[in-house]
Design an enzyme around this catalytic site. Structure first.
Site, PDB file in Angstrom:
ATOM      1  N   ARG A 245       0.860  -1.188   0.000  1.00 54.79           N
ATOM      2  CA  ARG A 245       0.000   0.000   0.000  1.00 54.79           C
ATOM      3  C   ARG A 245       0.890   1.231   0.000  1.00 54.79           C
ATOM      4  O   ARG A 245       1.941   1.256   0.658  1.00 54.79           O
ATOM      5  CB  ARG A 245      -0.875   0.030   1.273  1.00 54.79           C
ATOM      6  N   GLU A 274      -2.917   7.969  -5.655  1.00 53.65           N
ATOM      7  CA  GLU A 274      -2.937   7.253  -6.934  1.00 53.65           C
ATOM      8  C   GLU A 274      -4.055   7.847  -7.774  1.00 53.65           C
ATOM      9  O   GLU A 274      -5.184   7.915  -7.295  1.00 53.65           O
ATOM     10  CB  GLU A 274      -3.192   5.753  -6.704  1.00 53.65           C
ATOM     11  N   HIS A 293       0.092   0.802 -10.247  1.00 47.13           N
ATOM     12  CA  HIS A 293      -0.682  -0.160  -9.457  1.00 47.13           C
ATOM     13  C   HIS A 293      -1.272  -1.265 -10.350  1.00 47.13           C
ATOM     14  O   HIS A 293      -2.485  -1.438 -10.434  1.00 47.13           O
ATOM     15  CB  HIS A 293      -1.803   0.554  -8.683  1.00 47.13           C
TER      16      HIS A 293
END
Length: 328
Positions: A245, A274, A293
């Site tokens: 994370r 993000e 990601h």
């Protein structure tokens, strides 16, 4: 066949893989309302879409808090998230209302582990720099020390959080000729013997590892774990990789560690926020590889995630078993 009036209302917050949508439509028990976009649903649309819903299928980017639950109303029986993580869900509120929660663990372990190894190698062996040099004409005659990086053979690897994904990463790294595998976390794991894992204090892992891979879950203890003090204990030649994370890392401290030569390189598949703004300081560094990601981004994994999230949703709607129910 049930009449339309008896169908349970389901709101899906994004286009999901077809495997999931097919399961929902074939079940014949729900009427699906979809936010038909690849982009996240806007807050106002989310609040509107959940009204009267019996089931909600959401993603990590959707904050499901008391406001959303209030907007949904008393019909809401189940929330199914297309993710392993659930820090976007207000679990206390959800539990209070007796709503069941489904998630998608296990199915993305292999894909995330593969991507983490790829990211580690890309950062350690300077692959993006190499590609750039080929494109911009920087590749001239062979030079002994040009674009040299760090290899896994004979190295010490430290894994922070030897859970499902951490273990899958360790299994993939060992055949590269890793000499020692250290790991830290809350408890020693019996299964670590498979990779000859040594359970050590975090400080030992930081000072002795050539590669440090973060694959822990986000908890109050791990929030901001990788900070200035953390990086200062690492070797100058060490490579840092995070696919857990974004908020586990203090990005300003990471920038300082990379730009000052405190550590050699970093690879990130997760950031805060993000997406990472294109003018972020980390993106100015050649020794920092940032991916958007994409840990679970294989066609087969996303298809399985879509199917599992649909099955979880149907189980919750019908009061039957959910393949992956979150117990909290």
């Amino acid at each position: 066949m049930q009449t339309v009036g008896k169908l349970m209302k389901v709101f899906v917050t994004r286009r999901i893989p077809q495997e999931g949508m097919k399961i929902l439509s074939a079940a014949g028990v729900c009427e699906v309302s979809l936010w038909d976009s690849d982009e996240p649903v806007q807050r106002a649309e989310l609040l509107k879409g959940v009204q009267g819903a019996h089931g909600l299928l959401c993603l990590l980017s959707d904050k499901i808090d008391a406001e959303v639950l209030d907007a949904a109303g008393p019909n809401l029986k189940v929330i199914s998230t297309l993710s392993v993580g659930f820090d976007h869900l207000a679990l206390d509120e959800i539990k209070k209302r007796g709503i069941r929660v489904g998630y998608t663990p296990d199915v993305l372990t292999d894909a995330t582990a593969e991507l983490t190894v790829a990211l580690l190698l890309a950062a350690a062996r300077r692959l993006p720099e190499g590609v750039e040099e080929v494109k911009n004409g920087g590749w001239s005659s062979w030079k002994p020390l040009w674009l040299c990086g760090y290899g896994l053979s004979g190295s010490t690897v430290g894994v922070i959080g030897l859970g499902r994904i951490g273990m899958a990463i360790a299994r993939r790294l060992m055949p590269f000729g890793v000499n020692r595998l250290l790991y830290s976390g809350r408890t020693a794991k019996a299964y670590a013997a498979e990779v000859k894992g040594e359970f050590v204090p975090l400080d030992t892992l930081l000072s002795e590892s050539d590669f440090i891979v973060v694959s822990c879950s986000l908890t109050p203890e791990t929030l901001g774990l990788c900070d200035k003090a953390f990086f200062s204990k690492m070797k100058n030649t060490a490579v840092f990789v995070n696919s857990s994370r974004g908020t586990v890392v203090n990005q300003e401290d990471l920038y300082e560690a990379l730009s000052s030569g405190q550590i050699a390189a970093a690879g990130l598949d997760v950031t805060t926020p993000e997406p990472l703004p294109t003018d972020h300081r980390l993106l100015t560094l050649k020794n920092c590889v940032v991916l958007p990601h994409i840990g679970s981004a294989t066609y087969s994994t996303r298809g399985i995630m879509g199917a599992l999230s649909a099955q979880n949703l149907l189980g919750g709607l019908q009061g039957t078993d959910m393949p992956s129910e979150l117990t909290f």
